[in-house]
Design a protein around this motif. Structure first.
Motif, PDB file in Angstrom:
ATOM      1  N   UNK A  38       0.850  -1.370  -0.030  1.00  0.00           N
ATOM      2  CA  UNK A  38       0.122  -0.153   0.014  1.00  0.00           C
ATOM      3  C   UNK A  38       0.806   1.452  -0.029  1.00  0.00           C
ATOM      4  N   UNK A  39       1.969   1.438   0.992  1.00  0.00           N
ATOM      5  CA  UNK A  39       2.953   2.549   0.740  1.00  0.00           C
ATOM      6  C   UNK A  39       3.417   2.510  -0.763  1.00  0.00           C
ATOM      7  N   UNK A  40       3.616   1.590  -1.284  1.00  0.00           N
ATOM      8  CA  UNK A  40       4.076   1.387  -2.828  1.00  0.00           C
ATOM      9  C   UNK A  40       3.171   2.226  -3.824  1.00  0.00           C
ATOM     10  N   UNK A  41       1.922   1.800  -3.528  1.00  0.00           N
ATOM     11  CA  UNK A  41       0.733   2.513  -4.380  1.00  0.00           C
ATOM     12  C   UNK A  41       0.655   4.192  -3.918  1.00  0.00           C
ATOM     13  N   UNK A  42       0.813   4.319  -2.549  1.00  0.00           N
ATOM     14  CA  UNK A  42       0.646   5.879  -2.499  1.00  0.00           C
ATOM     15  C   UNK A  42       2.037   6.376  -2.941  1.00  0.00           C
ATOM     16  N   UNK A  43       3.248   5.671  -2.964  1.00  0.00           N
ATOM     17  CA  UNK A  43       4.350   6.395  -3.592  1.00  0.00           C
ATOM     18  C   UNK A  43       4.175   6.798  -4.886  1.00  0.00           C
ATOM     19  N   UNK A  44       3.763   5.738  -5.573  1.00  0.00           N
ATOM     20  CA  UNK A  44       3.501   5.878  -7.224  1.00  0.00           C
ATOM     21  C   UNK A  44       2.321   7.136  -7.178  1.00  0.00           C
ATOM     22  N   UNK A  45       1.439   7.193  -6.748  1.00  0.00           N
ATOM     23  CA  UNK A  45       0.409   8.248  -6.783  1.00  0.00           C
ATOM     24  C   UNK A  45       1.114   9.684  -6.547  1.00  0.00           C
ATOM     25  N   UNK A  46       1.981   9.723  -5.742  1.00  0.00           N
ATOM     26  CA  UNK A  46       2.398  11.255  -5.206  1.00  0.00           C
ATOM     27  C   UNK A  46       3.899  11.531  -6.257  1.00  0.00           C
ATOM     28  N   UNK A  47       4.480  10.770  -6.810  1.00  0.00           N
ATOM     29  CA  UNK A  47       5.418  11.041  -8.066  1.00  0.00           C
ATOM     30  C   UNK A  47       4.838  12.052  -8.768  1.00  0.00           C
ATOM     31  N   UNK A  48       5.574  13.234  -8.699  1.00  0.00           N
ATOM     32  CA  UNK A  48       5.045  14.440  -9.539  1.00  0.00           C
ATOM     33  C   UNK A  48       3.970  15.278  -9.244  1.00  0.00           C
ATOM     34  N   UNK A  49       3.631  14.814  -7.888  1.00  0.00           N
ATOM     35  CA  UNK A  49       2.334  15.434  -7.497  1.00  0.00           C
ATOM     36  C   UNK A  49       2.656  16.069  -6.013  1.00  0.00           C
ATOM     37  N   UNK A  50       2.210  17.482  -5.646  1.00  0.00           N
ATOM     38  CA  UNK A  50       2.539  17.786  -4.249  1.00  0.00           C
ATOM     39  C   UNK A  50       1.639  17.089  -3.536  1.00  0.00           C
ATOM     40  N   UNK A  51       0.311  16.690  -3.969  1.00  0.00           N
ATOM     41  CA  UNK A  51      -0.697  16.188  -2.942  1.00  0.00           C
ATOM     42  C   UNK A  51      -1.191  15.082  -3.638  1.00  0.00           C
ATOM     43  N   UNK A  52      -2.230  14.133  -3.071  1.00  0.00           N
ATOM     44  CA  UNK A  52      -2.823  13.049  -3.809  1.00  0.00           C
ATOM     45  C   UNK A  52      -3.664  13.430  -5.003  1.00  0.00           C
ATOM     46  N   UNK A  53      -4.415  14.188  -4.740  1.00  0.00           N
ATOM     47  CA  UNK A  53      -5.564  14.563  -5.823  1.00  0.00           C
ATOM     48  C   UNK A  53      -5.468  15.959  -6.062  1.00  0.00           C
ATOM     49  N   UNK A  54      -4.501  16.596  -6.710  1.00  0.00           N
ATOM     50  CA  UNK A  54      -4.456  17.854  -6.860  1.00  0.00           C
ATOM     51  C   UNK A  54      -4.098  18.637  -5.721  1.00  0.00           C
ATOM     52  N   UNK A  55      -4.763  19.916  -5.459  1.00  0.00           N
ATOM     53  CA  UNK A  55      -4.371  20.762  -4.312  1.00  0.00           C
ATOM     54  C   UNK A  55      -4.812  19.746  -2.911  1.00  0.00           C
TER      55      UNK A  55
END
Length: 209
Positions: free
Chosen positions: A135-152
């Protein structure tokens, strides 16, 4: 004015952080889950599943259980931390659901077996440690290139961050996840997070990797 019924757990901290971010007046009522206060009839009338947190909106009389539902309610009521733009809004809800359905429950199992009951079940320890890392891997990939999880910064971040704050309980080294580490430390420094973390009372300093 709101009444927040809570304890010093990741789910409880989601709502106190949200209320602090919004600057809304509230009274925090400590529900000592270690002493069984969650089974008291008065609390069950608000939270039938005998879980914290629960919220009562004194303006409307609305009483809500379930942290995700409470975050959505507060976001809708105030128009903050949940975009009105369709794609961003649904991405935020999507990742909120991910936290509620997977990240939180699975890390809760990791806490149970890795911190509170080590040595009781080798199978369970390996299973939930592996799932935490997945699950940490999922979140790590999601945050790559993003300041936050879903935009702002949004309710998706507010819901997820308190669970990451217990990384040590999960056998996780945040240095292995540089995107999460960067995101986590950015949120740590928000004054509302620092206040909300310590509701209904101080237990420990906010962990830092």
């Amino acid at each position: 004015m709101f009444d927040l019924y809570t304890w010093t757990t990741p789910n409880g901290r989601k709502v106190s952080i949200m209320l602090e971010e919004l600057g809304l007046p509230y009274t925090a009522h400590a529900i000592d889950i270690e002493a069984g206060a969650q089974f008291a009839p008065d609390f069950l009338a608000i939270s039938p599943n005998n879980k914290i947190p629960a919220l009562v909106d004194r303006d409307t009389g609305m009483a809500l259980m379930e942290s995700g539902a409470i975050l959505l309610y507060l976001a809708e009521k105030t128009g903050r931390f949940l975009s009105r733009e369709a794609e961003t809004r649904w991405r935020t809800i999507e990742w909120l659901m991910w936290q509620m359905a997977g990240f939180g429950p699975m890390l809760g199992q990791a806490h149970h077996f890795l911190k509170y009951n080590p040595g009781k079940s080798d199978y369970a320890e390996k299973r939930y440690e592996a799932e935490a890392r997945r699950l940490y891997g999922v979140l790590e990939r999601r945050l790559a290139g993003r300041a936050y999880i879903a935009g702002d910064y949004s309710i998706a971040d507010i819901a997820t961050w308190p669970w990451v704050s217990r990384f040590a309980w999960q056998g996780i080294d945040l240095n292995d996840y540089p995107e999460i580490r960067r995101w986590y430390l950015d949120i740590v420094d928000r004054p509302a997070v620092q206040r909300g973390y310590h509701v209904p009372g101080f237990v420990n300093d906010i962990p830092r990797p």
